[in-house]
Design an enzyme around this catalytic site. Structure first.
Site, PDB file in Angstrom:
ATOM      1  N   GLU A  31       1.662 -33.407  56.235  1.00 35.96           N
ATOM      2  CA  GLU A  31       2.235 -34.293  54.766  1.00 35.96           C
ATOM      3  C   GLU A  31       3.644 -35.183  55.820  1.00 35.96           C
ATOM      4  O   GLU A  31       3.709 -35.738  55.122  1.00 35.96           O
ATOM      5  CB  GLU A  31       2.444 -33.530  53.880  1.00 35.96           C
ATOM      6  CG  GLU A  31       1.458 -33.197  52.975  1.00 35.96           C
ATOM      7  CD  GLU A  31      -0.524 -33.865  52.454  1.00 35.96           C
ATOM      8  OE1 GLU A  31      -0.446 -34.912  52.330  1.00 35.96           O
ATOM      9  OE2 GLU A  31      -0.663 -33.883  51.975  1.00 35.96           O
TER      10      GLU A  31
HETATM   11  C1  XRG Z   1      -0.015 -32.638  46.439  1.00 36.73           C
HETATM   12  N1  XRG Z   1      -0.211 -32.586  47.447  1.00 36.73           N
HETATM   13  C2  XRG Z   1      -1.586 -32.941  47.774  1.00 36.73           C
HETATM   14  N2  XRG Z   1      -2.393 -33.513  47.227  1.00 36.73           N
HETATM   15  N3  XRG Z   1      -1.789 -32.379  48.896  1.00 36.73           N
HETATM   16  C3  XRG Z   1      -3.500 -32.852  50.038  1.00 36.73           C
HETATM   17  O1  XRG Z   1      -4.133 -33.731  48.958  1.00 36.73           O
HETATM   18  N4  XRG Z   1      -3.469 -32.184  50.585  1.00 36.73           N
HETATM   19  C4  XRG Z   1      -5.148 -31.892  50.885  1.00 36.73           C
END
Ligand code: XRG
Length: 318
Positions: A150
């Site tokens: 991320e």
């Molecule tokens: C709040 N973190 C997320 N929504 N992470 C993800 O959806 N990872 C797949």
């Protein structure tokens, strides 16, 4: 067969993993997260976070305390239950915090990270244990590793994935009877500046579950609202021109309203329409649905008492 994947480890007041091993609608469970990578981890080891599931003690490396959780006995006990129930259990690297955690300094450190993950969470090898290196989940052997990247610059994730694949292939060459191992990734759905598209072109992933939520330009709610922008087709092109053109593409969706930014959750009726269209448009690449995340799905039951993952599974297989 169209599958349902989910994440476990960050759910609010989550129950132990065995609860979800008993959920027949779940095919693949990503246990998250290895949230800090070795180049920035305490003592040069990766760090882990599994929400409420561990006892807060950490492995000591030499005379320093690491950020690697040492006692997550429920997860260790329960992963074999999920595997015996026919589910694949992957360890997920990354997650949504900390932003500084997903840093890889060089190709060498990407390779070293992959070797460390393989030694600590892959097949048990005498060398690893002889060196006194940690096995956070004991003899549990994950079925694969997931990159839920991320943050960061995008650098190194392809090297990391390719080295993991190399380690799988080397191991299976000398242990032909061993189970198969898998690579997966969870890119955001936007394309420009995407942190995983380069890795997907470079390393052979088996599953790509795109997060079609929390992104205004490309999420599934646009399809549900009859608006343009949902970019599943673009992702099919990225995969079919990538290192593994046979990788399966999953539609990543929130498992309940509260688990995404407001407006991004779509209900099962919308999912049914979306699945029917895209499963038939891309029968070779369409692989199923990923839900963020297990506890949210468990708390999201319909009028028939089906948890959300069951409603989604019924859509996929009916
Ligand atoms: C709040 N973190 C997320 N929504 N992470 C993800 O959806 N990872 C797949």
């Amino acid at each position: 067969l169209n599958q349902v994947a989910t994440y476990y480890g960050q759910g609010a007041y989550q129950q132990r993993l065995s609860t979800f091993c008993a959920e027949t609608s779940l095919d693949i469970i990503n246990v998250g997260f290895v949230d800090v990578f070795p180049d920035v981890g305490l003592t040069g080891w990766p760090e882990t976070n599994f929400g409420n599931q561990c006892d807060g003690s950490f492995f000591v490396n030499g005379d320093e305390t690491s950020g690697l959780l040492a006692n997550c006995h429920q997860i260790m006990e329960d992963i074999p239950l999920c595997q015996d129930a026919g589910k694949k259990v992957f360890l997920s690297l990354g997650g949504s915090a900390p932003a500084s955690g997903q840093y890889i300094a060089s190709k060498d450190s990407a390779d070293d990270f992959a070797d460390w993950i393989w030694g600590a969470f892959g097949p048990v090898t005498p060398e690893w244990t002889a060196d006194g290196l940690p096995r956070p989940f004991g003899d549990v052997v994950f079925d694969g590793f997931d990159l839920d990247i991320e943050w960061g610059t995008g650098f190194g994730y392809g090297y990391l994935a390719k080295r993991l694949r190399h380690n799988y292939d080397t191991y299976r060459d000398s242990n032909p009877e061993s189970k198969n191992f898998y690579l997966s990734a969870a890119p955001q759905c936007y394309l420009l500046g995407n942190l995983l598209t380069e890795a997907i072109s470079y390393a052979p992933f088996d599953y790509i579950w795109v997060q079609f939520y929390n992104n205004p330009s490309c999420s599934a709610n646009l399809y549900a609202d009859g608006l343009p922008g949902f970019n599943f087709d673009d992702w099919v092109s990225i995969i079919t021109s990538g290192a593994n053109p046979d990788a399966k593409l999953f539609v990543g969706l929130p498992a309940e309203e509260s688990e995404a930014i407001s407006g991004y959750y779509i209900d099962s009726e919308s999912i049914e329409s979306l699945v029917n269209k895209y499963m038939n448009k891309h029968p070779k690449t369409f692989g199923g649905v990923m839900l963020w995340e297990a506890t949210g799905s468990y708390n999201n039951t319909d009028s028939k008492g089906n948890v959300f993952s069951q409603s989604v599974k019924n859509i996929l297989v009916d």
